[in-house]
Design a protein around this motif. Sequence first.
Motif, short mmCIF file in Angstrom:
data_model
loop_
_atom_site.label_atom_id
_atom_site.label_comp_id
_atom_site.label_asym_id
_atom_site.label_seq_id
_atom_site.Cartn_x
_atom_site.Cartn_y
_atom_site.Cartn_z
N PRO A 239 0.78 -1.24 0.00
CA PRO A 239 0.00 0.00 0.00
C PRO A 239 0.80 1.29 0.00
O PRO A 239 0.35 2.28 -0.57
CB PRO A 239 -0.82 -0.12 1.29
N ALA A 240 1.96 1.31 0.65
CA ALA A 240 2.70 2.57 0.79
C ALA A 240 3.74 2.76 -0.31
O ALA A 240 4.55 3.69 -0.25
CB ALA A 240 3.37 2.65 2.16
N THR A 241 3.72 1.91 -1.33
CA THR A 241 4.66 2.04 -2.44
C THR A 241 4.15 3.06 -3.46
O THR A 241 3.02 3.53 -3.37
CB THR A 241 4.84 0.68 -3.14
N SER A 242 4.97 3.36 -4.41
CA SER A 242 4.57 4.29 -5.48
C SER A 242 4.54 3.58 -6.83
O SER A 242 4.90 4.14 -7.85
CB SER A 242 5.54 5.47 -5.54
N TYR A 243 4.13 2.31 -6.82
CA TYR A 243 4.07 1.52 -8.05
C TYR A 243 2.80 1.76 -8.86
O TYR A 243 2.76 1.52 -10.06
CB TYR A 243 4.10 0.02 -7.75
N TRP A 244 1.73 2.17 -8.18
CA TRP A 244 0.40 2.03 -8.76
C TRP A 244 0.00 3.30 -9.49
O TRP A 244 -0.37 4.30 -8.89
CB TRP A 244 -0.61 1.66 -7.67
N ARG A 245 0.05 3.24 -10.81
CA ARG A 245 -0.22 4.39 -11.67
C ARG A 245 -1.39 4.09 -12.60
O ARG A 245 -1.48 2.98 -13.15
CB ARG A 245 1.02 4.75 -12.48
N ALA A 246 -2.28 5.05 -12.79
CA ALA A 246 -3.42 4.87 -13.68
C ALA A 246 -2.96 4.44 -15.07
O ALA A 246 -2.05 5.05 -15.64
CB ALA A 246 -4.22 6.17 -13.77
N GLY A 247 -3.57 3.39 -15.59
CA GLY A 247 -3.20 2.88 -16.90
C GLY A 247 -2.11 1.84 -16.86
O GLY A 247 -1.69 1.35 -17.91
N GLY A 248 -1.64 1.47 -15.66
CA GLY A 248 -0.63 0.43 -15.54
C GLY A 248 -1.19 -0.94 -15.90
O GLY A 248 -2.39 -1.10 -16.13
N GLY A 249 -0.33 -1.94 -15.91
CA GLY A 249 -0.72 -3.25 -16.42
C GLY A 249 -1.40 -4.16 -15.43
O GLY A 249 -1.68 -5.32 -15.75
N GLN A 250 -1.71 -3.67 -14.21
CA GLN A 250 -2.34 -4.53 -13.23
C GLN A 250 -3.08 -3.68 -12.21
O GLN A 250 -2.90 -2.47 -12.14
CB GLN A 250 -1.28 -5.38 -12.52
N GLU A 251 -3.95 -4.33 -11.42
CA GLU A 251 -4.65 -3.62 -10.36
C GLU A 251 -3.67 -3.22 -9.25
O GLU A 251 -2.76 -3.98 -8.91
CB GLU A 251 -5.75 -4.49 -9.76
N GLY A 252 -3.89 -2.05 -8.69
CA GLY A 252 -3.07 -1.60 -7.57
C GLY A 252 -3.58 -0.28 -7.03
O GLY A 252 -4.21 0.50 -7.75
N SER A 253 -3.30 -0.03 -5.76
CA SER A 253 -3.80 1.19 -5.14
C SER A 253 -2.86 1.62 -4.03
O SER A 253 -2.45 0.79 -3.21
CB SER A 253 -5.20 0.96 -4.57
N HIS A 254 -2.52 2.89 -4.03
CA HIS A 254 -1.71 3.46 -2.94
C HIS A 254 -2.60 3.74 -1.73
O HIS A 254 -3.76 4.14 -1.87
CB HIS A 254 -1.05 4.76 -3.40
N TRP A 255 -2.03 3.52 -0.53
CA TRP A 255 -2.73 3.82 0.73
C TRP A 255 -1.73 4.45 1.68
O TRP A 255 -0.73 3.82 2.05
CB TRP A 255 -3.28 2.56 1.38
N GLU A 256 -1.98 5.66 2.10
CA GLU A 256 -1.18 6.24 3.17
C GLU A 256 -1.38 5.41 4.44
O GLU A 256 -2.43 4.77 4.61
CB GLU A 256 -1.60 7.68 3.43
#
Length: 673
Positions: A239-256
């Motif tokens: 959750p606290a990573t910066s991997y998840w970008r709109a339009g990326g190749g997989q589901e992901g979500s940032h969470w503070e």
Amino acid sequence: MSRTSSPPGAAARRRRLTTLRGALATLAALLFGGASLPSAPSAEAAPAQPAAAVAVHLDPGYQQAPFEGWGTALAWFANVTGGWPEAQRNRLADALYGADGLGFTIARYNIGGGDSPETAPYMRAGAAVPGHWKRPGPETPDWWDPADPAHWDPYADAHQRWWLRAAKARGADTFEAFSNSPPYFMTRSGLVSGTADPRQDNLRPGQYERFAAYLAGAVRRVQHSTGVTFDSVSPVNEPATSYWRAGGGQEGSHWEPSSQAAMIKALRTELDREGLETPIAAMDETDPDLFRANWDSYDSETRSALGRLNTHTYGTGGRTGVRDIAKGTRTPLWMSEVDLGGSVPQSFTDMRPALDLADRITDDLTRLEPRAWVMWQAVEDYENMTPAHENSNWGLIQTDFTPADAAHEPLRRNKKYWAMAQYSRFVRPGSRVITTDDPDTLAAVRPGGQGAVVVHTNSTGAYRTIDLDLSAFQALSPAPVQRYTTDPAHNLQRGADIPVAGRRLTVSLAPQSVTTLVIPGASGVDARKAGPSAEPRLLVNDHSGLALTAVTAGHGDTLVQRPAHGPDPAQRWTLTRTAPGDWSSTASYRVTNAGSGKVLAVAEGRLTLLPPGPAEARQWMLSTSGDGHHTLVNAETGMLLDVTGASTADGAEVGVYRPNTGRNQSWRIAAPS
């Protein structure tokens, strides 16, 4: 599950026993590996000029919690292959969960968020896991109502559900549901892949309760349709990573971290409302250091809402800190996701990716002490791994996720598959990992304490001889030791049995090999040889090199560090098990000062000396990976014995502090000189 070209990723594992030799072993490699095997020395041949044996001491006096098993996330590969022809998908299920396969007993089910039907497909093959919602009419703002049955698809995601049933039918008994992203209609970006700014939360404010209702509702519906019971549900992923970008190749979500805490509490409330006792697991962070940073920000309510701690090990720093957090809070811990693509191009015969995987497994189990070890997707997209794309070795089996003919698509096992089998076939649920003093050796006592298993990785290009010291076992019968080897020329090859000479076992290991030794005659613990010694010892700090010293003053006792002086009773400490015969890694000890007769304790958050007594504040757990270094975890507070401010000064105060993996929290138990 950060599978991009640069950040870390996730995936695979498996095992299968074979006694084929010579040409049959080569033929199996051709059939399963898709390439011919290089010539290599026999796994049973002796080295022409053996080097000095590597001495390895096994200590059954430090036994981790009973192991819960090995497993894989289902996610992308199950979303694809769960819809394949029956015979082909059963072959895959047998390879991972079957008795003649890897024997996995854990499956992690991905609760998909699901993009809008109007969004053009943009994810990698298999990654668009279906959501559990159903939109019966035109979309309106906040149209989804979790209380409206018409807004749910009770049989969504049929392919992953097939895999849950298939795993259970083959003996899997532990299931976890996990989420990578909320549904699109709860997000800021309108996509389940993240936001334009990957450092920004994608869940919209005010959506925590709705997302909690979505997760709880999906858990209930999947359990009803498959017959499995989820042992846990994980609401956030890396959750606290910066991997998840709109339009990326997989589901992901940032969470503070504050958002993680809010989500965990909201989910606990919703599960309770639904009558679901399912424990919450969190926070599935990408590495232990980041896990600890998140954890340190959680309040007591958030921590108490968790039934299990999950971390990934794409980065390996800080594993001992998470280990001690789990011990101090008495919360089960999993290594819930990892895989390695390897440092060489796509290959089904090169041992280097397999050796890397074996090293990671051994290090994780000895330093992190997880109760389970789970891969990312054990089956990877072959086409995506080819030189035209990632040119890598993710997964234990590679098969094309977009095949022309799924019924006849090859299922290509690589050497990682067989290395995984060296562990998963033999270290079975109920086993207890024990310490060794060699970083290349994993050891465990078998379920019920009868027999032991040793897995050794020889990553070098030369033969290696190991000399196993088995003297710490209480009993050792002359039953022969079984040997199984994976090396460049063999896949889980059974070799000739090995006799035990006295209480030692000497074995020659092939170059670039992973070898499993099954020692059926080892049992019990010799209390005379199980550490720590009953004699008074010094506690020497690894950072400062100074010894823990009790100083008696007019108004109380203080603890400081001083240069080691063996005869000084203020520096001599006796460590005594509070429950004789408790050989677990969470056994409690009284730490008694020779000078005062008082015991090391925590009172009102401060390290002090108190008269002996039964209170947990006067007890300590010892943690070690077998390398001679220990942390001391207070049994009541979970705080660690710590040199304040990491000082190296003579006379610096010693106190307690939360686990931080600093060397100022690491101690040697040394004999007085």
